[in-house]
Design a protein around this motif. Structure first.
Motif, PDB file in Angstrom:
ATOM      1  N   MET A   1       0.843  -1.172   0.000  1.00 43.35           N
ATOM      2  CA  MET A   1       0.000   0.000   0.000  1.00 43.35           C
ATOM      3  C   MET A   1       0.892   1.240   0.000  1.00 43.35           C
ATOM      4  O   MET A   1       1.847   1.337   0.751  1.00 43.35           O
ATOM      5  N   GLU A   2       0.547   2.176  -0.856  1.00 43.40           N
ATOM      6  CA  GLU A   2       1.239   3.453  -0.931  1.00 43.40           C
ATOM      7  C   GLU A   2       0.328   4.530  -0.349  1.00 43.40           C
ATOM      8  O   GLU A   2      -0.873   4.570  -0.640  1.00 43.40           O
ATOM      9  N   LYS A   4      -0.114   8.564  -0.044  1.00 40.22           N
ATOM     10  CA  LYS A   4       0.305   9.914  -0.451  1.00 40.22           C
ATOM     11  C   LYS A   4      -0.365  10.875   0.519  1.00 40.22           C
ATOM     12  O   LYS A   4      -1.582  10.851   0.697  1.00 40.22           O
ATOM     13  N   GLU A  15      -4.070   9.677   1.083  1.00 38.05           N
ATOM     14  CA  GLU A  15      -4.622   9.142  -0.164  1.00 38.05           C
ATOM     15  C   GLU A  15      -3.986   7.778  -0.375  1.00 38.05           C
ATOM     16  O   GLU A  15      -2.769   7.663  -0.477  1.00 38.05           O
ATOM     17  N   HIS A  17      -3.261   4.109  -2.213  1.00 35.77           N
ATOM     18  CA  HIS A  17      -3.156   3.398  -3.486  1.00 35.77           C
ATOM     19  C   HIS A  17      -2.620   2.005  -3.192  1.00 35.77           C
ATOM     20  O   HIS A  17      -1.778   1.831  -2.310  1.00 35.77           O
ATOM     21  N   SER A  18      -3.092   1.041  -3.951  1.00 32.41           N
ATOM     22  CA  SER A  18      -2.637  -0.328  -3.749  1.00 32.41           C
ATOM     23  C   SER A  18      -2.953  -1.166  -4.976  1.00 32.41           C
ATOM     24  O   SER A  18      -3.870  -0.846  -5.746  1.00 32.41           O
ATOM     25  N   ASP A  19      -2.215  -2.242  -5.119  1.00 38.45           N
ATOM     26  CA  ASP A  19      -2.540  -3.226  -6.153  1.00 38.45           C
ATOM     27  C   ASP A  19      -3.576  -4.219  -5.639  1.00 38.45           C
ATOM     28  O   ASP A  19      -4.072  -5.045  -6.397  1.00 38.45           O
ATOM     29  N   LEU A  46     -10.015   6.930  -0.546  1.00 36.89           N
ATOM     30  CA  LEU A  46      -9.940   5.611  -1.179  1.00 36.89           C
ATOM     31  C   LEU A  46     -10.606   5.688  -2.544  1.00 36.89           C
ATOM     32  O   LEU A  46     -11.536   6.479  -2.738  1.00 36.89           O
ATOM     33  N   TYR A  47     -10.160   4.867  -3.445  1.00 36.02           N
ATOM     34  CA  TYR A  47     -10.751   4.782  -4.779  1.00 36.02           C
ATOM     35  C   TYR A  47     -11.633   3.542  -4.851  1.00 36.02           C
ATOM     36  O   TYR A  47     -11.358   2.531  -4.191  1.00 36.02           O
ATOM     37  N   GLU A  49     -11.901   1.205  -6.857  1.00 36.68           N
ATOM     38  CA  GLU A  49     -11.247  -0.056  -7.238  1.00 36.68           C
ATOM     39  C   GLU A  49     -10.562  -0.741  -6.059  1.00 36.68           C
ATOM     40  O   GLU A  49     -10.176  -1.902  -6.161  1.00 36.68           O
ATOM     41  N   HIS A  50     -10.431  -0.047  -4.939  1.00 39.56           N
ATOM     42  CA  HIS A  50      -9.815  -0.634  -3.749  1.00 39.56           C
ATOM     43  C   HIS A  50     -10.858  -1.095  -2.731  1.00 39.56           C
ATOM     44  O   HIS A  50     -10.505  -1.467  -1.611  1.00 39.56           O
ATOM     45  N   LEU A 110     -10.311  13.425  -7.229  1.00 36.76           N
ATOM     46  CA  LEU A 110      -9.488  13.617  -6.045  1.00 36.76           C
ATOM     47  C   LEU A 110      -9.634  15.045  -5.532  1.00 36.76           C
ATOM     48  O   LEU A 110      -9.759  15.268  -4.325  1.00 36.76           O
TER      49      LEU A 110
END
Length: 119
Positions: A1-2, A4, A15, A17-19, A46-47, A49-50, A110
């Motif tokens: 997990m990243e 930002k 914010e 981000h993750s795969d 969160l987006y 897609e996560h 965002l």
């Protein structure tokens, strides 16, 4: 997990981000909240897609259970995605009512999410 970090008007926003899927169960929500508290975040983005699809199917009650944890911990959350395509009337109503509050927001971008989290 990243993660930002955004600091706007003194509000520390993470914010994420993750795969991988980040939010799909109450247990994952509690883990995520703990991680964000450790990172001293006041709010998070969160987006879609996560987030597990079950979250957006209100019949499963996953959204209610997860968002209750965010409310209990007083952690603001903005979920970014394309909500114009939502066909479920109950989900449209849920999104509209959430956006009237002060803790949970659904945003298209965002920039919109960040603005809502500092209002």
């Amino acid at each position: 997990m990243e993660i930002k970090e955004h600091i706007i008007q003194g509000v520390r926003i993470a914010e994420l981000h993750s795969d991988n899927m980040l939010l799909g169960s109450v247990e994952e929500a509690v883990d995520l909240l703990g991680n964000m508290y450790y990172n001293q975040a006041d709010a998070m983005v969160l987006y879609t897609e996560h987030i597990a699809d079950a979250f957006f199917d209100l019949k499963t009650k996953v959204a209610g259970e997860i968002l209750q944890k965010f409310s209990n911990y007083r952690m603001k959350l903005a979920i970014v995605g394309d909500f114009k395509q939502v066909s479920s009337k109950s989900l449209q109503d849920f999104i509209r009512e959430s956006n009237k509050g002060r803790l949970i927001y659904f945003a298209e971008t965002l920039e919109e999410a960040l603005a809502q989290l500092v209002r």
